[in-house]
Motif scaffolding. Sequence first.
Motif, PDB file in Angstrom:
ATOM      1  N   GLN A 103       0.953  -1.374   0.324  1.00 22.63           N
ATOM      2  CA  GLN A 103      -0.112   0.052   0.111  1.00 22.63           C
ATOM      3  C   GLN A 103       0.597   1.145  -0.089  1.00 22.63           C
ATOM      4  OE1 GLN A 103      -2.747  -1.019   3.614  1.00 22.63           O
ATOM      5  NE2 GLN A 103      -3.515  -2.156   2.693  1.00 22.63           N
ATOM      6  N   ARG A 154      -7.183 -15.912  -0.255  1.00 22.08           N
ATOM      7  CA  ARG A 154      -8.547 -14.774  -0.459  1.00 22.08           C
ATOM      8  C   ARG A 154      -8.768 -15.420   1.169  1.00 22.08           C
ATOM      9  NH1 ARG A 154     -12.873 -14.533  -5.018  1.00 22.08           N
ATOM     10  NH2 ARG A 154     -13.416 -16.990  -3.357  1.00 22.08           N
ATOM     11  N   LYS A 187       1.173  -9.279  -7.891  1.00 20.94           N
ATOM     12  CA  LYS A 187      -0.443  -8.385  -9.157  1.00 20.94           C
ATOM     13  C   LYS A 187      -1.632  -8.747  -8.248  1.00 20.94           C
ATOM     14  CE  LYS A 187       2.268  -7.231 -13.192  1.00 20.94           C
ATOM     15  NZ  LYS A 187       1.624  -7.532 -15.031  1.00 20.94           N
ATOM     16  N   ILE A 188      -1.959 -10.715  -8.202  1.00 20.64           N
ATOM     17  CA  ILE A 188      -2.905 -11.213  -8.137  1.00 20.64           C
ATOM     18  C   ILE A 188      -2.851 -10.467  -6.026  1.00 20.64           C
ATOM     19  CG2 ILE A 188      -3.962 -13.346  -6.844  1.00 20.64           C
ATOM     20  CD1 ILE A 188      -2.215 -14.509  -9.403  1.00 20.64           C
ATOM     21  N   GLU A 218      -2.334  -8.539  -4.466  1.00 24.51           N
ATOM     22  CA  GLU A 218      -2.274  -6.802  -4.704  1.00 24.51           C
ATOM     23  C   GLU A 218      -4.242  -6.303  -5.090  1.00 24.51           C
ATOM     24  OE1 GLU A 218      -0.152  -5.068  -7.700  1.00 24.51           O
ATOM     25  OE2 GLU A 218       0.904  -3.631  -6.506  1.00 24.51           O
ATOM     26  N   ASN A 219      -4.677  -7.192  -6.047  1.00 26.34           N
ATOM     27  CA  ASN A 219      -6.056  -7.069  -5.701  1.00 26.34           C
ATOM     28  C   ASN A 219      -6.838  -7.790  -5.334  1.00 26.34           C
ATOM     29  OD1 ASN A 219      -5.183  -5.793  -8.713  1.00 26.34           O
ATOM     30  ND2 ASN A 219      -4.894  -8.466  -9.538  1.00 26.34           N
ATOM     31  N   LEU A 220      -6.044  -8.657  -4.524  1.00 25.80           N
ATOM     32  CA  LEU A 220      -6.638  -9.461  -3.411  1.00 25.80           C
ATOM     33  C   LEU A 220      -5.928  -8.600  -1.606  1.00 25.80           C
ATOM     34  CD1 LEU A 220      -5.899 -13.363  -3.393  1.00 25.80           C
ATOM     35  CD2 LEU A 220      -8.008 -11.841  -3.988  1.00 25.80           C
ATOM     36  N   ASP A 221      -5.805  -6.793  -2.218  1.00 27.58           N
ATOM     37  CA  ASP A 221      -5.625  -6.432  -0.603  1.00 27.58           C
ATOM     38  C   ASP A 221      -4.528  -6.387   0.366  1.00 27.58           C
ATOM     39  OD1 ASP A 221      -6.176  -3.636  -0.001  1.00 27.58           O
ATOM     40  OD2 ASP A 221      -8.149  -3.945   1.037  1.00 27.58           O
TER      41      ASP A 221
END
Length: 846
Positions: free
Chosen positions: A618, A784, A809-810, A812-815
């Motif tokens: 972040q 996740r 990348k994955i 990041e998409n999963l926060d």
Amino acid sequence: MQNFLTPQLRDKLILTTPKGALGNVAAFLLVLALVWPKIDSNLIIWSIFFILVVTARLYLYFLYKNRRVVLQQIIRFYITLAILTAVVWAGVLWLVFNDADTIHRLFLGFIFSGLAAGGVVLFSVIVQLSIAYASILLLSYAFWSFMHGVKIDWLIGLGAIFLWLYLVKISKDLHQMFADVISLTHQKEKYALDLQKSLKRLKMLFDNIPVGIFFYDKELRILDANEEVFTILGLNYEKFLGYELTKLTDERLINALKESIAQGRGIKLEGEFIIENPYKRICMRLHVTPVYNERGEIVGGLGIIQDITHEYEAKKKLEHYAQFYLTNPNPVLQLDCKTHKIVVENDAAKELRILMSDWEAFQDQLCETSKQKVEKQIGKKYYSFFVVDVNRHLRNVYAEDITAQKLAAKEAEFYAYYDELTKLPRKKIFVEFVKKAMKHAKRYKRLNALLFLDLDDFKKINDTFGHSVGDMFLITVAGRLQKILRGEDVITRFGGDEFAILLTNLPGNTTLAKEKVEHVIEKIFEEFNIPLFIDGVKIYPSISIGVALFDYGDVDEFMKNADIAMYAAKKSGKNRALFFDEYMHINLLQKNRIFNDLEQVQLSKDFLLYLQPIYNLQKRDFDSAEALIRWNFKQKSIMSPALFIDLLKESKQLYRVTLWILQEATKLASEFDNFEYISVNIGLQDLLHPDFQKDIGYLIEQQNIAPERLVLEITESEAVEDFAAMQQQIEYLKSLGFRIAIDDFGAGYPSLYYLKHFSVDMIKIDKSFIDNLEESQKDFVLIRAVLELARVLDLGSVVEGVERESQIKILENLDAKRVQGYYFAEPMPKDKLVQFLQKTTSSHSH
């Protein structure tokens, strides 16, 4: 010959050395007196050899006495020096006295006779040594006498031979005497141990016998009593000790106690008595007898009481004493040994006699025996027949079923040699089979094999399903192994989850023997590829096997080799078999060398802390790091902890190293003040150390470690045996300001259980969750779910083992918040991390 010496005989042999040396020196002085003043080179040479041999014997004596070590080398040297002593004395005949006259030769005969007799006494502990010693002296002297050819010398020589024969007999007799003395000593020690056991049994009998027993002094004050007395009289122990029996309400009891002491005889009393405080009416039987001291004076009495309320009430209804026999549930009868008839018997006795085909002969035995108890097997049961004389002809016989006791004794004897759980032979018997197999292999040029088997992860079975399932698992494994083996092969359980198998009579060719063993191993793995169903639990067994081929030699060495091979199999990934080879031994030696080096390390000199930065997705920056230890091995190479952490645990040094890491991590945290925290791994072994709280408190107060800058990562793969202690330690650490993380989350012991019971701040998610993240939908769902769980529970999270950009990348998409792995940076020293951070900061600014 020395192999059969007991410690007592060994002491007898070596500790009498000064006496033997004194006798030899006395004889030496007599020899010098014979030749004085004529001193020639032969005498000097002989004297030097004599002094050297006697000195060496005394040196061995002092070495043995001061160090008290029993070494086979010392015993062999002692025997050698004793023989050399005799040889040196034999040498004096030819070197110094070859031309001596008859008087001198005769005098030498007396010296040699004395030396031989003394040697027989001193060395008869080893009969071969004493005979050899006397033989060298006397037979050399006899031969030397015969060489002179004079008649008197022939007579002297024959006398020496006769003396030698006599001393040989004496030596054997003395040796047997010493052996008998040692045997008697052992018997004495055994009797002492038996006496001690008997006293314990007597104490147990006193405490548990179903009658009340009490001791009192001449003033009728209670000195001691067993529990049954308190039960019968309704008193407690504290009030009863010291209680004055003269306070009893019933005068009959007081009079009986006084009369027994006054008249010096036993008194029996039976009836209904009134006991006050508390008030109660009881029927009891009292038997009191005086107690004497060693001078024969009465010092008090012994009382035995029995609550016979039920018996007394029954007796009131009986018209004749014989009905006691008829109502007894055990077989009871009265024999008239003069007429060989049964006077009276109850139904139980009749039924028992019907089962006995040899009753007439057994009746004669009961009448003739002087024993109070006779045991007999009737059918499948065992009985004790207690015999009590009523008068010259009548005998009461009371039978008791002792089948349970007999079976228990047989069972105890069985389990002394066989494993209680699996019924397999114990190690003691197994070793005897190995020795027997070695003799057979040596005689017929064959080979044998030892297989050590360890059930992989057996502790998890116990911890997960309980010990009852674990026990049944072991029993089932033992049964399957027995089914595979030949009748001549032997299997044992060494305890826990380890088994050993002896395969005998294998081909003498190593290659062929290995093929035979491999065939057996294949059958074992085939058998255990089939899952076991135990109490509804499906278990897939995994076995690591170590094999050592052998023919003849040291049993312990062969077992050690099989054990080494087994642990090598476990280290290689478990559920496999390995044959022992010298490389394994070399690896073990190398491990021992590293182990020894670890015991000498200096923490600040030999250990380094590397840092692996942790990336905040972040913030797009590195905001923390994990401290990882490295060993600067001999200042030449950097060694990974995977090579030495287990050895640190074995050497009990890991705790000391952990405290050092905490200190060093605090220093690094102060240098990297832009980092939110530095995390440190801490094992359960350290966390549950008895001095942990005290030492952490000391580090905070004296060494200025900063808890708020550190995160302690608890390795989740370790099993927690004491959850309460673990929880207490975690709460203590949090009260000091430390943050707690679970390392390798999801890879070890129950993760959710940890989260439920322990107050943690962060989880470090194991790399196994993301290894196939791009290809595996299951891995995607799992990571996740774990990240969502951390968010719901308000826990920090770090995903470990990131190695590819696609994974980032994955995530990041999963926060995901923080990640760590070789994609960003490998662990590195402090100075390299500074350069790395400067470089990444510079690249970000551009």
